[in-house]
Design an enzyme around this catalytic site. Structure first.
Site, mmCIF file in Angstrom:
data_model
loop_
_atom_site.group_PDB
_atom_site.id
_atom_site.type_symbol
_atom_site.label_atom_id
_atom_site.label_comp_id
_atom_site.label_asym_id
_atom_site.label_seq_id
_atom_site.Cartn_x
_atom_site.Cartn_y
_atom_site.Cartn_z
ATOM 1 N N SER A 196 0.836 -1.200 0.000
ATOM 2 C CA SER A 196 0.000 0.000 0.000
ATOM 3 C C SER A 196 0.870 1.249 0.000
ATOM 4 C CB SER A 196 -0.920 0.017 1.237
ATOM 5 O OG SER A 196 -0.163 -0.040 2.430
ATOM 6 N N ASP A 225 -3.279 4.668 -3.399
ATOM 7 C CA ASP A 225 -4.447 5.413 -2.953
ATOM 8 C C ASP A 225 -4.435 6.859 -3.437
ATOM 9 O OD1 ASP A 225 -6.646 4.339 -1.711
ATOM 10 O OD2 ASP A 225 -6.278 5.333 0.193
ATOM 11 N N LYS A 270 5.724 11.827 -0.518
ATOM 12 C CA LYS A 270 6.187 11.464 0.826
ATOM 13 C C LYS A 270 6.690 10.022 0.897
ATOM 14 C CE LYS A 270 3.338 14.753 3.383
ATOM 15 N NZ LYS A 270 2.365 14.948 4.485
ATOM 16 N N LYS A 295 -9.367 5.693 4.651
ATOM 17 C CA LYS A 295 -7.902 5.719 4.644
ATOM 18 C C LYS A 295 -7.304 4.355 4.276
ATOM 19 C CE LYS A 295 -7.769 9.502 8.010
ATOM 20 N NZ LYS A 295 -9.228 9.607 8.226
ATOM 21 N N ASP A 301 -5.090 -1.588 12.584
ATOM 22 C CA ASP A 301 -4.393 -2.862 12.669
ATOM 23 C C ASP A 301 -4.679 -3.575 13.987
ATOM 24 O OD1 ASP A 301 -3.132 -0.875 14.044
ATOM 25 O OD2 ASP A 301 -1.173 -1.129 13.133
#
Length: 1125
Positions: A364, A400, A370, A591, A825
Site C-alpha cells: 500500500s 491510494d 512522501k 484511509k 491494525d
C-alpha cells in the site's frame, strides 16, 4: 477423466482446488491407438456388439487422454490454449477503469512506459504487428514471447481480429482455410505453448511416449477406462467411506507424523526467577502503597496526595504490562519437511508440482512525494524474487493517490524484474532488494560458487543504475510529456477556432491533463486537479502489469543477445497488479483500512490466494525463505486455527545509538514474544500473513471458551463435523446465523467474490496426511493450474473496488480491516482473537523484513501520537477488552486492556515529573521523613525492577542499552504525545471533532552526505512544550533548592537529596530529548531558546512572589535570600 456404468455415478474424490475447466478430450465409446501414435475414435455403430469385445463393454465411456503430442480440437474451432493466450494477452495489455455510475472500460495500451519492455508477461511487451489490413494491433504471443500461430500458414493476427475471424466462420484470413492445429508448432524445440514437455523427448527431438507415460502415469491401450482415486462407483466405498485409497489411509495411520514447527519454552533457569521476582515485586508494592496510605505527610498533604494517586496508577499500569509476560516462548520451523510434504513427487502428486496454497501480497502507498516511488519499486522487486512457487504468488500494489508517477514506476519495476528476479534465483542473492543488496559493504563473492557471478553482478549493477536513473527521471518525463500533449491540444483548439471563425479571445480553457506514454489521458489524479481527476475524485483503475505465469517452468535460452545466461533458471515472474480504488466526494474512504479491503476484494476475484501478506511500501523482504517459514505454521497440524503470522518489524537507517528507540526491541522481542505464549501477538500493521478466511469475519473451525471466575476452558466446534472435514463447504456453512440471503448483505453483491469464499477456506487447510490433522484437505488438490485471467474477471475486480460497493454491507464492521480507528491494525487483530482465532509470532534467524522509521524527534513523536490516539479511540469504543467475548483468554484480555489504557498514564506521569520540582521549591517531600521503612521499600522496589529488567533482557535477547533507551523514550512520549492523544481522543468522543493525521514522510533528508542528517533537524511542534517545561523546571528547582539549603541557617539536606534524586531521575530520562533539541550548531530554532528563557524566568518570579523568603530579626534577608523591593 472419468468413467460411468449404468446408473452409477463416479465419486468425487474430495473438493476441487480451483474451478474446473472442460477437459479437452473428446468423449467416445472406445479408442484405438494407430501406428503413428495417435488415437482413433470409434463410435457405437462401428463396433460389432456380438464380436470379440462382448456386451460387457457397451456402456463404458472414456475420455481420451490429451497427450502432449495429441491436443484435440474443439469441434473444429480454435485450440483452447490459443484462446486462453489471446485473452491473457488482452488482459495484460489493457488498462481497466470504472466506478460509480460509469461503464467499466478496457483501454488497450500500445505501451505502458517510454522505455522498451522485453518480458513477455508484461503489459506493452514487444510483439509482431497484426497482418490484417488497417490493424495496428500486436500479434498474440506465448509465455516466452514468441508469436502464437493459430493456423498452419503462420498468419500473424491479434486477439481482436482472431475473435472476429472465429465469428466469421472460423476461417484464417491468410490461407482462407478453416483453423486447425498444424505440425509447425511441434518443430520448434523451444516452443512450450503446445503443452509438450521438453524433458519427454528422445535424442532425435521427437516426443517420447514411454518417457511421458513414466512421468505422468498416463495410460494407453484399447478401450481402457480411467479409475479415479477413491473408487469409481458407490459400491467401491469401504466401511469408512474412504473408497479405493483406503490402503493409503492405512499407510497414513502407520506413518509417523512429521511436524513442520516446534514450540520451545524458555529455559527454566531464566523464566522461573523472572516469575518469582514478579510475585515479590507485586507484594512489595502492596505493602509499600499500604504503608504510604497509612503514613501521610501532614506537612504537605497536597504533595502526598498527588504522589500517592500517581503511584497507585503506576502500580496498576505495571501489572497490566507485566502479567501477559509470564509465558514467553520460542518457535522453530522445518523447511525440509515442508518441501517433502508439498513439493516432492508422491502417489497423490506424481509430477512433484507444488501443493502449497496461493499467496497474495499487498503493498500500500498513498503519496509518491512522501513515499518515494524508488522505495516502493525496490519493495516490489523483493516480493517478485521471493522463494515461493511463482505460479502461486501474486503481488497487488494499492496506489491510494491514483498517481501516474506510481503507475509508471511500477511498470519500470516490472520491466527490471526480468533481469533482477532470475539473477537472484541463479546466485541465491540475499537480500533481494537491489538497493540494499548493492549497498552492502564487504566481499560480494563470499559463499558464491558459480564462476560467472562477478560478471553477472556487474551487468545487473549497471542495469540497476540505469533503472534508478529512469525512476528518478519519471517526474520530469511525465511533466514534459504532459506539457507537450497539452500544447498540442491548445494548438488544435486554436486551429479549430480559426476554421470556425470564432473569436480567439473567447477560447474555452483546455484542461491541463496528465498524459500516459501511449498518448492518452491518465484516468487517475492529474498534476493540475480537474473534475474526475483529483485526489479523492477519480475512477477506479486496475492494470495487470505482469500476467499470471504458465504452470510449468520456463527456462531461459542459450542466446548471445541475452544479457545474462539464464538457461538453467526459471524466468517466470509472479503476477503483478496495479490497483487504485475509485474515490468520489461525499464518500468516506476510510484511509488505509479502506484501501486494504479493496485489495482483499479485487484479489479474491482475480487470484484468490487463501493467504495474504501485507506490507507498507517502505518494507521489503530481507529473507527470501520467510514466506515458506510462515507457511509452516499455517500448514502444520492445528494450523487451521491460526488467523495470522506476525513478523517483528525491523528497521534500517536508524542511528547507531537509537536515540528515540525506533527499533522498539522491548515491544517486538519482549511483549510480542510473550503474547505468543498466550493466544498470540497483536497485529501491528505490516509484515503480517493473514488467513483470508479469517479476514472475512468467520470463526475458526475449533476454538475454546473461558467461563467462570476461574476461566475454565471449554472446547467448541463451530462448523462441520469431523466426518466431512475433507469436503469443500459453502459460505453459509461457516456461520449458523448466515443464510444464503444474508451472504450478499455481509460481503456485497459480487457473485465472483462470494464464490471465492469457500474455495479460499478449502485451499487454506493443512494436508490431511495423518489422522491427527482434523480439518484438512486431500493431498495433491492444489497441484492443478489456476484458470487464466479473462476480461470479465478483471472487469468484476474493477467493480468491487468502486466507492459504492461497501454501502449497506459489513465491510469494515465485521469483514476485512475494521474501520473507526487510526490504529485499524490493532482493532482488526483484536476482532479475530475475540472470535477465538490464534496468532503466531515468528522471529526468523535472518530478519524477515526490513523497513524505515522516522529518526527525527518531531516525526517520531507524531508517529507515536497517532498510535496513542488510536488506543484512546479503542478504549472508548466497543473494541474495549472489557467487552470481549468468552473466547478471549484472560491474560490476552489484560494485554488488550493495556493497549487502550496506556495513554492515560501520561496524566499521572506528567504530574509525577513535576512533583520533584515542587518538592524542591516548597522544601517538603512526598514523605514526612526519610525513615528506614521508606528507604527499605524504595531499595526493594529498585532491586526487583533491576532484576526483572536483567531477566527480561535475557529471555528476550535484547541489549541492556535498548531496554534503557525504551525507558527513556517512554517518559518522553508519555509526557508529550500520549498526553495530546488523550486530549484529542476525548475531543473526538465527547465533541465529535475528527482528528486528521499527515502521512509519515519516508523521503531522505536533504543532506545526502549524511544518512543520519534528519536526526539533527529540529522541527518545532507543540508536542515539545511539555518535555521542555519539565526539564527546565527541574533544573531550576535543583539550583534553587541547593542555593536555599546552602544559605539556610538550618539546612535540611535530607529533603534536598530526596527531591534532587527524583529530579535527576526525570532529567536522566529526558537526556535524549535534550540532545535532539540542540540539533546541530545553527539549526536550533530561536523559538526554543525564547521558550526556555521565558519559562525559566516566569517560574522563578512566580515562586518567589508566592512564597517570598522571610526576613530575619534585623530586617535583612536571611542567608542572603532574594526579596522583592
Amino acid at each position: 477423466m472419468s468413467g460411468t456404468q449404468g446408473k452409477k455415478a463416479p465419486r468425487n474424490p474430495g473438493g476441487s482446488a480451483a474451478p474446473s475447466r472442460p477437459s479437452p478430450g473428446q468423449p467416445v465409446k472406445f479408442a484405438r491407438r494407430t501406428p503413428s501414435g495417435r488415437y482413433l475414435s470409434l463410435s457405437r455403430e462401428d463396433i460389432d456388439m456380438d464380436g470379440e469385445l462382448g456386451p460387457d463393454y457397451a456402456n463404458y465411456t472414456v475420455h481420451i487422454p490429451p497427450t502432449p503430442d495429441n491436443q484435440p480440437m474443439m469441434d473444429g474451432a480454435e485450440p483452447t490454449a490459443v484462446a486462453m493466450k489471446a485473452e491473457e494477452q488482452y488482459v495484460s495489455n489493457s488498462l481497466f477503469t470504472g466506478g460509480f455510475n460509469s461503464v467499466t472500460r478496457a483501454h488497450l495500451m500500445d505501451r505502458v512506459i517510454d522505455s522498451d519492455v522485453t518480458h513477455p508477461q508484461m503489459a506493452g511487451a514487444k510483439a509482431a504487428r497484426c497482418a490484417m489490413p488497417a490493424c495496428d494491433g500486436k500479434a498474440m504471443r506465448n509465455e516466452r514471447g514468441d508469436d502464437v500461430d493459430p493456423c498452419e500458414c503462420r498468419f500473424k493476427i491479434c486477439r481482436d481480429c482472431y475473435l472476429d475471424a472465429q465469428k466469421d466462420g472460423c476461417v484464417c484470413p491468410g490461407c482462407k482455410e478453416h483453423y486447425k492445429v498444424g505440425d509447425y508448432a511441434d518443430d520448434d524445440p523451444h516452443d512450450v505453448s503446445s503443452g509438450k514437455s521438453l524433458l519427454a523427448r528422445n535424442q532425435n527431438g521427437e516426443f517420447d511416449h514411454n518417457r511421458w507415460l513414466f512421468e505422468s502415469s498416463g495410460t494407453y491401450g484399447y478401450g481402457n477406462a480411467f479409475m479415479p482415486k477413491g473408487g469409481m462407483y458407490e459400491d467401491d466405498l469401504d466401511e469408512d467411506g474412504l473408497g479405493g485409497d483406503g490402503g493409503m489411509t492405512a499407510d497414513m495411520n502407520q506413518k509417523p507424523f512429521k511436524p513442520l514447527t516446534r514450540k520451545m519454552p524458555m529455559p527454566t533457569s531464566i523464566i522461573s526467577p523472572y516469575r518469582i521476582f514478579i510475585v515479590i515485586r507485586m507484594f512489595v508494592l502492596i505493602f509499600y502503597l499500604t504503608w504510604r496510605i497509612r503514613n501521610p505527610n501532614m506537612e504537605a498533604l497536597w504533595l502526598w496526595g498527588m504522589s500517592i494517586v500517581c503511584e497507585l496508577w503506576f502500580a496498576f499500569s505495571w501489572l497490566l504490562d507485566i502479567l501477559p509476560k509470564v509465558n514467553p516462548i520460542n518457535r522453530s520451523t522445518d523447511l525440509a519437511v515442508l518441501k517433502e510434504k508439498f513439493e516432492t513427487p508422491s502417489p497423490s502428486n506424481p509430477h512433484g508440482r507444488s501443493d502449497l496454497p496461493g499467496l497474495d501480497v499487498f503493498v500500500s502507498t498513498a503519496d509518491p512525494e512522501k513515499e518515494p516511488v524508488l522505495t516502493t519499486a525496490n519493495t516490489i522487486l523483493s516480493i517478485l524474487a521471493v522463494d515461493y512457487p511463482v505460479e502461486k504468488l501474486a503481488c497487488y500494489v494499492s496506489d491510494d493517490g491514483g498517481a501516474l508517477l506510481t503507475f509508471e514506476a511500477m511498470a519500470e519495476a516490472a520491466s527490471f524484474a526480468n533481469i533482477w528476479v532470475p539473477f537472484c534465483k541463479k546466485h541465491d542473492i540475499e537480500p533481494r532488494n537491489p538497493d540494499s543488496y548493492f549497498a552492502i559493504k564487504g566481499d560480494p563473492t563470499k559463499g558464491k560458487r558459480r564462476s560467472d557471478f562477478v560478471k553477472d553482478r556487474r551487468k545487473v549493477k549497471r542495469e540497476y543504475d540505469e533503472f534508478k536513473v529512469r525512476i528518478n527521471g519519471l517526474p520530469d518525463s511525465i511533466r514534459r510529456r504532459s506539457d507537450a500533449f497539452n500544447a498540442r491540444e491548445d494548438m488544435k483548439m486554436l486551429k479549430h477556432l480559426r476554421e470556425t471563425g470564432a473569436d480567439p479571445a473567447e477560447q474555452p480553457k483546455v484542461k491541463k491533463a496528465t498524459w500516459m506514454a501511449d498518448g492518452t489521458h491518465w484516468p487517475g489524479t492529474w498534476a493540475v486537479s480537474s473534475p474526475d481527476h483529483a485526489k479523492g475524485n477519480h475512477a477506479g483503475i486496475l492494470q495487470v502489469m505482469l500476467r499470471p505465469p504458465s504452470p510449468d517452468p520456463l527456462y531461459g535460452l542459450h542466446d548471445e543477445d541475452q544479457l545474462i545466461d539464464y538457461s538453467d533458471v526459471d524466468t517466470r515472474l509472479p503476477m503483478l497488479v496495479y490497483m487504485s480504488r475509485e474515490k468520489r466526494p461525499g464518500y468516506d474512504h476510510n484511509k488505509k483500512a479502506g484501501a486494504m479491503n479493496a485489495l482483499v476484494r479485487s484479489s479474491a476475484v482475480m487470484s484468490n490466494g487463501p493467504f495474504i501478506l501485507n506490507f507498507d511500501c517502505d518494507h521489503y523482504i530481507n529473507n527470501a525463505q520467510a514466506v515458506r517459514e510462515a507457511m509452516c505454521f499455517m500448514m502444520d497440524r492445528g494450523g487451521e486455527r491460526i488467523c495470522y503470522i506476525q513478523f517483528p518489524q525491523r528497521f534500517e537507517g536508524i542511528d547507531p545509538s537509537d536515540r528515540y528507540a525506533n527499533h522498539n526491541t522491548v515491544f517486538f522481542d519482549g511483549n510480542m514474544r510473550a503474547l505468543d505464549g498466550l493466544q498470540g501477538p497483536m497485529y501491528v500493521g505490516t509484515g503480517c500473513m493473514f488467513r483470508r478466511f479469517a479476514l472475512y469475519g468467520f470463526d475458526p473451525p475449533r476454538t475454546a471458551e473461558y467461563t467462570g471466575w476461574l476461566f475454565n476452558k471449554k472446547k467448541v466446534t463451530n462448523f462441520k463435523d469431523p466426518e466431512s472435514d475433507m469436503e469443500q463447504l459453502k459460505a453459509e456453512d461457516f456461520d449458523a446465523e448466515l443464510t444464503a440471503q444474508l451472504v450478499p448483505r455481509r460481503f456485497g453483491n459480487s457473485s465472483a467474490m462470494l464464490a471465492s469464499i469457500p474455495i479460499a477456506e478449502f485451499q487454506a487447510r493443512p494436508i490431511a496426511d495423518h489422522p491427527a490433522v482434523l480439518h484438512g484437505r486431500p493431498p495433491g488438490t492444489l497441484t492443478v493450474p489456476r484458470p487464466p485471467l479473462d476480461p470479465p474477471t478483471v472487469a468484476e475486480a474493477v467493480s468491487v473496488i468502486s466507492c459504492w460497493y461497501e454501502d449497506k454491507t459489513e465491510w469494515g464492521e465485521r469483514v476485512g480491516w475494521i474501520y473507526g480507528s487510526v490504529t485499524e491494525d490493532v482493532v482488526t487483530g483484536y476482532r479475530m482473537h475475540n472470535r477465538g482465532w490464534r496468532s503466531v509470532y515468528w522471529i526468523s534467524k535472518r530478519d524477515a523484513f526490513l523497513g524505515t522509521a522516522p529518526i527525527n524527534m518531531t516525526d517520531r513523536l507524531h508517529q507515536v501520537l497517532r498510535w496513542a490516539t488510536g488506543s484512546v479511540e479503542i478504549f472508548f469504543s466497543r473494541n474495549n477488552a472489557f467487552l470481549a467475548s468468552r473466547k478471549l483468554m484472560f491474560l490476552q484480555r489484560v494485554a488488550y486492556l493495556n493497549v487502550g489504557i496506556y495513554p492515560f498514564t501520561s496524566i499521572f506521569l506528567l504530574t509525577y515529573c513535576f512533583i520533584p520540582a515542587l518538592s524542591l521549591f516548597s522544601g517538603f517531600f512526598i514523605v514526612q521523613t526519610l525513615n528506614v521503612a521508606f528507604l527499605f521499600y524504595l531499595l526493594t522496589i529498585t532491586i526487583t525492577l533491576i532484576a526483572l529488567g536483567i531477566l527480561e533482557v535475557k529471555w528476550s535477547g535484547i541489549e541492556l542499552e535498548d531496554w534503557w533507551r525504551n525507558e527513556q523514550f517512554w517518559l518522553i512520549s508519555g509526557t508529550s504525545a500520549h498526553l495530546y492523544a488523550v486530549v484529542q481522543g476525548l475531543l473526538k468522543v465527547m465533541a465529535g471533532i475528527e482528528i486528521s493525521f499527515t502521512l509519515t514522510a519516508k523521503a531522505a533528508a536533504e543532506d545526502n552526505e549524511d544518512i543520519y542528517a534528519d536526526l539533527y533537524v529540529v522541527k518545532w511542534s507543540s508536542l515539545l512544550i511539555p518535555p521542555i517545561t519539565i526539564g527546565m523546571l527541574n533544573i531550576i528547582a535543583i539550583a534553587f533548592a541547593f542555593a536555599r539549603t546552602v544559605y539556610s541557617d538550618n539546612p535540611r539536606w535530607g529533603k534536598f537529596i530526596g527531591g534532587g534524586f527524583f529530579s535527576f531521575w526525570v532529567l536522566a530520562h529526558l537526556y535524549p530529548f535534550a540532545k535532539g533539541l540542540m540539533g546541530r550548531r545553527g539549526k536550533t530554532p530561536t523559538i526554543v531558546f525564547v521558550w526556555s528563557g521565558l519559562i525559566s524566568i516566569t517560574i522563578s518570579l512566580l515562586w518567589v512572589a508566592i512564597s517570598p523568603p522571610e526576613a530575619n530579626s534585623t530586617g535583612g534577608a536571611r542567608g542572603g535570600g532574594f526579596q522583592f523591593p
